[in-house]
Design a protein around this motif. Structure first.
Motif, PDB file in Angstrom:
ATOM      1  N   GLU A 123      19.965 -54.190  35.994  1.00  0.00           N
ATOM      2  CA  GLU A 123      19.756 -53.161  37.018  1.00  0.00           C
ATOM      3  C   GLU A 123      20.198 -53.695  38.380  1.00  0.00           C
ATOM      4  O   GLU A 123      20.792 -52.984  39.185  1.00  0.00           O
ATOM      5  N   GLY A 124      19.895 -54.984  38.618  1.00  0.00           N
ATOM      6  CA  GLY A 124      20.305 -55.598  39.875  1.00  0.00           C
ATOM      7  C   GLY A 124      21.816 -55.628  40.031  1.00  0.00           C
ATOM      8  O   GLY A 124      22.355 -55.356  41.108  1.00  0.00           O
ATOM      9  N   ARG A 125      22.503 -55.911  38.926  1.00  0.00           N
ATOM     10  CA  ARG A 125      23.968 -55.932  38.978  1.00  0.00           C
ATOM     11  C   ARG A 125      24.531 -54.535  39.246  1.00  0.00           C
ATOM     12  O   ARG A 125      25.485 -54.366  40.001  1.00  0.00           O
ATOM     13  N   LEU A 126      23.936 -53.542  38.585  1.00  0.00           N
ATOM     14  CA  LEU A 126      24.387 -52.170  38.792  1.00  0.00           C
ATOM     15  C   LEU A 126      24.233 -51.753  40.244  1.00  0.00           C
ATOM     16  O   LEU A 126      25.053 -51.027  40.803  1.00  0.00           O
ATOM     17  N   ASN A 127      23.154 -52.211  40.855  1.00  0.00           N
ATOM     18  CA  ASN A 127      22.874 -51.846  42.243  1.00  0.00           C
ATOM     19  C   ASN A 127      23.513 -52.788  43.252  1.00  0.00           C
ATOM     20  O   ASN A 127      23.260 -52.691  44.452  1.00  0.00           O
ATOM     21  N   GLY A 128      24.309 -53.736  42.725  1.00  0.00           N
ATOM     22  CA  GLY A 128      24.996 -54.664  43.622  1.00  0.00           C
ATOM     23  C   GLY A 128      24.103 -55.721  44.201  1.00  0.00           C
ATOM     24  O   GLY A 128      24.394 -56.287  45.247  1.00  0.00           O
ATOM     25  N   SER A 129      22.984 -56.006  43.531  1.00  0.00           N
ATOM     26  CA  SER A 129      22.052 -57.020  44.060  1.00  0.00           C
ATOM     27  C   SER A 129      21.594 -57.929  42.935  1.00  0.00           C
ATOM     28  O   SER A 129      20.415 -58.072  42.681  1.00  0.00           O
ATOM     29  N   ALA A 130      22.582 -58.507  42.247  1.00  0.00           N
ATOM     30  CA  ALA A 130      22.247 -59.339  41.094  1.00  0.00           C
ATOM     31  C   ALA A 130      21.455 -60.559  41.498  1.00  0.00           C
ATOM     32  O   ALA A 130      20.612 -61.037  40.765  1.00  0.00           O
ATOM     33  N   SER A 131      21.731 -61.089  42.661  1.00  0.00           N
ATOM     34  CA  SER A 131      20.984 -62.268  43.106  1.00  0.00           C
ATOM     35  C   SER A 131      19.708 -61.823  43.786  1.00  0.00           C
ATOM     36  O   SER A 131      19.602 -60.690  44.247  1.00  0.00           O
ATOM     37  N   PRO A 132      18.705 -62.699  43.857  1.00  0.00           N
ATOM     38  CA  PRO A 132      17.455 -62.333  44.501  1.00  0.00           C
ATOM     39  C   PRO A 132      17.682 -61.935  45.954  1.00  0.00           C
ATOM     40  O   PRO A 132      18.627 -62.391  46.603  1.00  0.00           O
ATOM     41  N   ALA A 133      16.818 -61.079  46.451  1.00  0.00           N
ATOM     42  CA  ALA A 133      16.939 -60.631  47.840  1.00  0.00           C
ATOM     43  C   ALA A 133      16.828 -61.821  48.784  1.00  0.00           C
ATOM     44  O   ALA A 133      16.017 -62.721  48.585  1.00  0.00           O
ATOM     45  N   ALA A 134      17.700 -61.832  49.805  1.00  0.00           N
ATOM     46  CA  ALA A 134      17.659 -62.910  50.788  1.00  0.00           C
ATOM     47  C   ALA A 134      16.371 -62.834  51.596  1.00  0.00           C
ATOM     48  O   ALA A 134      15.845 -61.750  51.852  1.00  0.00           O
ATOM     49  N   TYR A 135      15.871 -63.999  51.980  1.00  0.00           N
ATOM     50  CA  TYR A 135      14.629 -64.034  52.743  1.00  0.00           C
ATOM     51  C   TYR A 135      14.612 -65.279  53.626  1.00  0.00           C
ATOM     52  O   TYR A 135      15.243 -66.286  53.305  1.00  0.00           O
ATOM     53  N   PRO A 136      13.895 -65.246  54.738  1.00  0.00           N
ATOM     54  CA  PRO A 136      13.768 -66.438  55.584  1.00  0.00           C
ATOM     55  C   PRO A 136      12.764 -67.411  54.978  1.00  0.00           C
ATOM     56  O   PRO A 136      11.649 -67.006  54.624  1.00  0.00           O
ATOM     57  N   PRO A 137      13.111 -68.678  54.804  1.00  0.00           N
ATOM     58  CA  PRO A 137      12.185 -69.639  54.195  1.00  0.00           C
ATOM     59  C   PRO A 137      11.059 -69.999  55.159  1.00  0.00           C
ATOM     60  O   PRO A 137      11.232 -69.976  56.380  1.00  0.00           O
ATOM     61  N   ASP A 138       9.883 -70.321  54.581  1.00  0.00           N
ATOM     62  CA  ASP A 138       8.819 -70.821  55.433  1.00  0.00           C
ATOM     63  C   ASP A 138       8.901 -72.351  55.490  1.00  0.00           C
ATOM     64  O   ASP A 138       9.785 -72.966  54.880  1.00  0.00           O
ATOM     65  N   HIS A 139       7.992 -72.956  56.227  1.00  0.00           N
ATOM     66  CA  HIS A 139       8.036 -74.407  56.451  1.00  0.00           C
ATOM     67  C   HIS A 139       7.906 -75.170  55.131  1.00  0.00           C
ATOM     68  O   HIS A 139       8.578 -76.186  54.904  1.00  0.00           O
ATOM     69  N   LEU A 140       7.043 -74.669  54.233  1.00  0.00           N
ATOM     70  CA  LEU A 140       6.838 -75.346  52.953  1.00  0.00           C
ATOM     71  C   LEU A 140       8.094 -75.260  52.086  1.00  0.00           C
ATOM     72  O   LEU A 140       8.451 -76.222  51.396  1.00  0.00           O
ATOM     73  N   ASP A 141       8.777 -74.108  52.096  1.00  0.00           N
ATOM     74  CA  ASP A 141      10.037 -73.971  51.348  1.00  0.00           C
ATOM     75  C   ASP A 141      11.031 -75.042  51.777  1.00  0.00           C
ATOM     76  O   ASP A 141      11.660 -75.711  50.947  1.00  0.00           O
ATOM     77  N   MET A 142      11.176 -75.193  53.097  1.00  0.00           N
ATOM     78  CA  MET A 142      12.156 -76.159  53.623  1.00  0.00           C
ATOM     79  C   MET A 142      11.732 -77.590  53.322  1.00  0.00           C
ATOM     80  O   MET A 142      12.567 -78.445  53.003  1.00  0.00           O
ATOM     81  N   THR A 143      10.427 -77.853  53.384  1.00  0.00           N
ATOM     82  CA  THR A 143       9.922 -79.197  53.087  1.00  0.00           C
ATOM     83  C   THR A 143      10.231 -79.589  51.646  1.00  0.00           C
ATOM     84  O   THR A 143      10.698 -80.698  51.369  1.00  0.00           O
ATOM     85  N   LEU A 144       9.967 -78.671  50.729  1.00  0.00           N
ATOM     86  CA  LEU A 144      10.219 -78.936  49.312  1.00  0.00           C
ATOM     87  C   LEU A 144      11.702 -79.154  49.049  1.00  0.00           C
ATOM     88  O   LEU A 144      12.094 -80.109  48.364  1.00  0.00           O
ATOM     89  N   GLU A 145      12.548 -78.298  49.615  1.00  0.00           N
ATOM     90  CA  GLU A 145      13.980 -78.406  49.383  1.00  0.00           C
ATOM     91  C   GLU A 145      14.562 -79.676  50.009  1.00  0.00           C
ATOM     92  O   GLU A 145      15.432 -80.327  49.430  1.00  0.00           O
ATOM     93  N   ALA A 146      14.083 -80.026  51.220  1.00  0.00           N
ATOM     94  CA  ALA A 146      14.592 -81.241  51.873  1.00  0.00           C
ATOM     95  C   ALA A 146      14.239 -82.474  51.047  1.00  0.00           C
ATOM     96  O   ALA A 146      15.062 -83.386  50.879  1.00  0.00           O
ATOM     97  N   THR A 147      13.028 -82.521  50.529  1.00  0.00           N
ATOM     98  CA  THR A 147      12.601 -83.660  49.709  1.00  0.00           C
ATOM     99  C   THR A 147      13.412 -83.739  48.422  1.00  0.00           C
ATOM    100  O   THR A 147      13.848 -84.820  48.008  1.00  0.00           O
ATOM    101  N   GLU A 148      13.617 -82.577  47.799  1.00  0.00           N
ATOM    102  CA  GLU A 148      14.395 -82.542  46.557  1.00  0.00           C
ATOM    103  C   GLU A 148      15.849 -82.924  46.815  1.00  0.00           C
ATOM    104  O   GLU A 148      16.446 -83.698  46.067  1.00  0.00           O
ATOM    105  N   ALA A 149      16.423 -82.378  47.895  1.00  0.00           N
ATOM    106  CA  ALA A 149      17.851 -82.579  48.170  1.00  0.00           C
ATOM    107  C   ALA A 149      18.183 -84.009  48.580  1.00  0.00           C
ATOM    108  O   ALA A 149      19.254 -84.525  48.244  1.00  0.00           O
ATOM    109  N   ALA A 150      17.263 -84.662  49.309  1.00  0.00           N
ATOM    110  CA  ALA A 150      17.566 -85.999  49.842  1.00  0.00           C
ATOM    111  C   ALA A 150      16.744 -87.091  49.168  1.00  0.00           C
ATOM    112  O   ALA A 150      17.270 -87.897  48.393  1.00  0.00           O
ATOM    113  N   TYR A 151      15.448 -87.116  49.393  1.00  0.00           N
ATOM    114  CA  TYR A 151      14.616 -88.219  48.891  1.00  0.00           C
ATOM    115  C   TYR A 151      14.709 -88.342  47.368  1.00  0.00           C
ATOM    116  O   TYR A 151      14.968 -89.430  46.830  1.00  0.00           O
TER     117      TYR A 151
END
Length: 549
Positions: free
Chosen positions: A42-70
């Protein structure tokens, strides 16, 4: 492949092993997989196959920074050390100097202008997570800075351990928070709802749960998962998480999800609003019912090594035991009930509590009377089919049937017999059965009360139960949450049998309760013959009630 989705899905046939030979579990997994695929298409049909974009919160960025680097750099440094020929002090010191120099270069770059490698890494993570975090924004700069800090911390830990501090742990707030968030985040396939699906499949296969029960349990677990976070790890749940959920539940109004005043609000928001306006809240008993759904599931998670402990332990509200939530009817109440307009003549449909000349010859009239003289549950009577009124050695009886193929169920999971009281025969119940047989053109498999249909939970007794509670209120027998309802006939029968001299182990047979004794597990014949139970029920009289039909 459904035609609707063939334009967005190249595969014509999808074959997947569900890795189970249990039919019930396969059905459950198939339903979930089908729903997930349809949502994706249904998402593909509506042109939104990927999850809706959203602004990350501080915890999102903390988790990603740790995963990406450390988390990426630490194993690389360990492998690098293994590849070096560190067989003498000179080589070891040179390796340490190299680590320190790189770390110091990173520190200088972080203090001045971030290295492009960190920005590139940030861009990739932002794209991967579909974040709204434009370059040049304060949030973007913070995220790049977090990545830099996590990378530097990876070098700090490697240097400390090479210097002999083998138990060295991160001191960076970013990395500490990121590692904790990772521990609290479920692995793929092990979210709260993923594990509940496995729990549900096992309970269905074991026969310990029914489909309608699983459906209701899932609503509770889904609500809990949304409260603590859908990606929350089962192992990361704490008693504080359960306490907060419990206390928020306790602050909510009954059926708040159906009230427009709370539409679109989260549990916390709805609880805050209810508190602000002084709304009536759900009872501790109801809160404990929710905990009684969550706790067995978390206990299963412990048993199956997904968690170390059940955080629900000790958090149930301490409600006084021993209260009878469904009191029996008194003689005065029974007299008032059966002298009321439903049984003597009412005004019109929907006005059964007002006197008139109209008479009922359906479930409204017969179910309460049958419940009075049998002690059966309202749902057990509501589900009767014409063929369930049978005869044994001259004694007519009801076959209270448990048969999944027909959708008929009993709480005990077993069928039983219930003789038809002589007073029921005198009033004309058997004549009513024959009228229903005639209306069904002799088709015995038809419902005795064809007007009744199962509700959304599959309960055919829901409509008469609700009708009866409302009726009792309208004629002045029931007041508020006094517990009186159709089930009170069952408690009335239990007291009447005790008064007639029968002991509880005999009464439980007549009422169809599970017999949890060693002997009960022997043989195949169920306790209580038609003749024996008929003798017990005939000892009950309600001579103070005048039935007119």
């Amino acid at each position: 492949m459904p035609k609707r989705f063939q334009s967005v899905e190249a595969r014509k046939l999808i074959q997947v092993s569900l890795k189970t030979n249990d039919l019930r579990e396969a059905r459950l997994l198939t339903g979930k997989m089908r729903a997930d695929l349809h949502s994706e298409w249904e998402g593909r049909l509506n042109g939104s196959a990927s999850p809706a974009a959203y602004p990350p919160d501080h915890l999102d960025m903390t988790l990603e920074a740790t995963e990406a680097a450390y988390s990426r750099i630490r194993p690389k440094l360990e492998n690098l050390a293994k590849q070096q020929e560190l067989d003498n002090q000179q080589a070891y010191d040179a390796y340490l100097r190299k680590l320190r120099n790189t770390r110091d270069d990173f520190l200088r770059a972080k203090a001045c202008k971030p290295l492009s490698v960190w920005s590139d890494l940030a861009d990739r993570r932002i794209s991967k997570n579909n974040w709204i975090l434009p370059q040049g924004s304060e949030g973007y700069d913070t995220f790049v800075d977090m990545i830099a800090e996590a990378a530097i911390e990876a070098f700090n830990i490697e240097i400390a351990r090479r210097e002999g501090q083998f138990a060295a742990e991160p001191s960076s707030l970013v990395v500490k928070a990121g590692l904790k968030a990772k521990d609290d985040t479920a692995k793929d396939g092990e979210t709260i709802l993923d594990l509940f699906d496995r729990y549900a499949a096992q309970r269905l296969a074991e026969g310990r749960k029914r489909e309608d029960g699983i459906t209701q349990d899932r609503k509770v677990i889904d609500s809990f998962a949304k409260f603590v976070g859908p990606r929350k790890s089962i192992k990361g749940l704490t008693p504080a998480d359960i306490r907060d959920w419990r206390d928020t539940l306790a602050a909510l109004p009954p059926t708040y999800q159906k009230a427009k005043a709370y539409e679109g609000l989260s549990m916390r928001q709805a609880a805050a609003k209810a508190k602000a306006i002084g709304a009536k809240t759900i009872s501790p008993v109801t809160v404990n019912k929710h905990l009684s759904t969550l706790s067995p599931f978390l206990g299963w998670c412990v048993t199956n090594a997904y968690a170390d402990r059940n955080p629900c332990d000790g958090l149930f509200f301490g409600i006084v035991k021993g209260k009878n939530p469904r009191p029996p009817f008194s003689k005065g109440q029974l007299e008032k009930i059966f002298a009321s307009s439903l049984f003597t003549g009412f005004l019109r449909e929907g006005q059964e509590h007002k006197p008139g000349i109209q008479r009922a010859d359906d479930w409204r009239y017969w179910i309460p009377i049958v419940c009075l003289f049998t002690g059966a549950r309202v749902g057990e009577i509501a589900q009767l089919r014409i063929e369930d009124i049978q005869l044994d050695d001259g004694i007519p009886f009801l076959l209270i049937r448990h048969d999944e193929s027909t959708g008929q169920r009993t709480k005990s999971g077993a069928s039983r017999v219930c003789p038809i009281h002589s007073e029921l025969k005198r009033i004309g119940f058997l004549s009513f059965v024959e009228r229903q047989r005639s209306r069904a053109n002799g088709k015995a498999t038809c419902q005795l009360f064809p007007e009744l249909e199962p509700n959304e939970r599959g309960h055919i007794g829901a409509k008469p139960s609700r009708f009866w509670r409302d009726y009792l209120k309208r004629i002045g027998v029931k007041s508020g949450n006094d517990g009186l309802g159709a089930h009170s006939f069952r408690h009335t029968m239990a007291d009447a049998l005790r008064t007639a001299g029968y002991l509880d182990d005999e009464i439980e047979v007549a009422l169809g309760h599970n017999q949890k004794t060693v002997t009960a597990g022997y043989g195949r014949v169920r306790q209580g013959t038609v003749k024996r139970i008929n003798t017990m029920l005939e000892a009950i009289t309600h001579s103070y009630i005048s039935f007119s039909k």
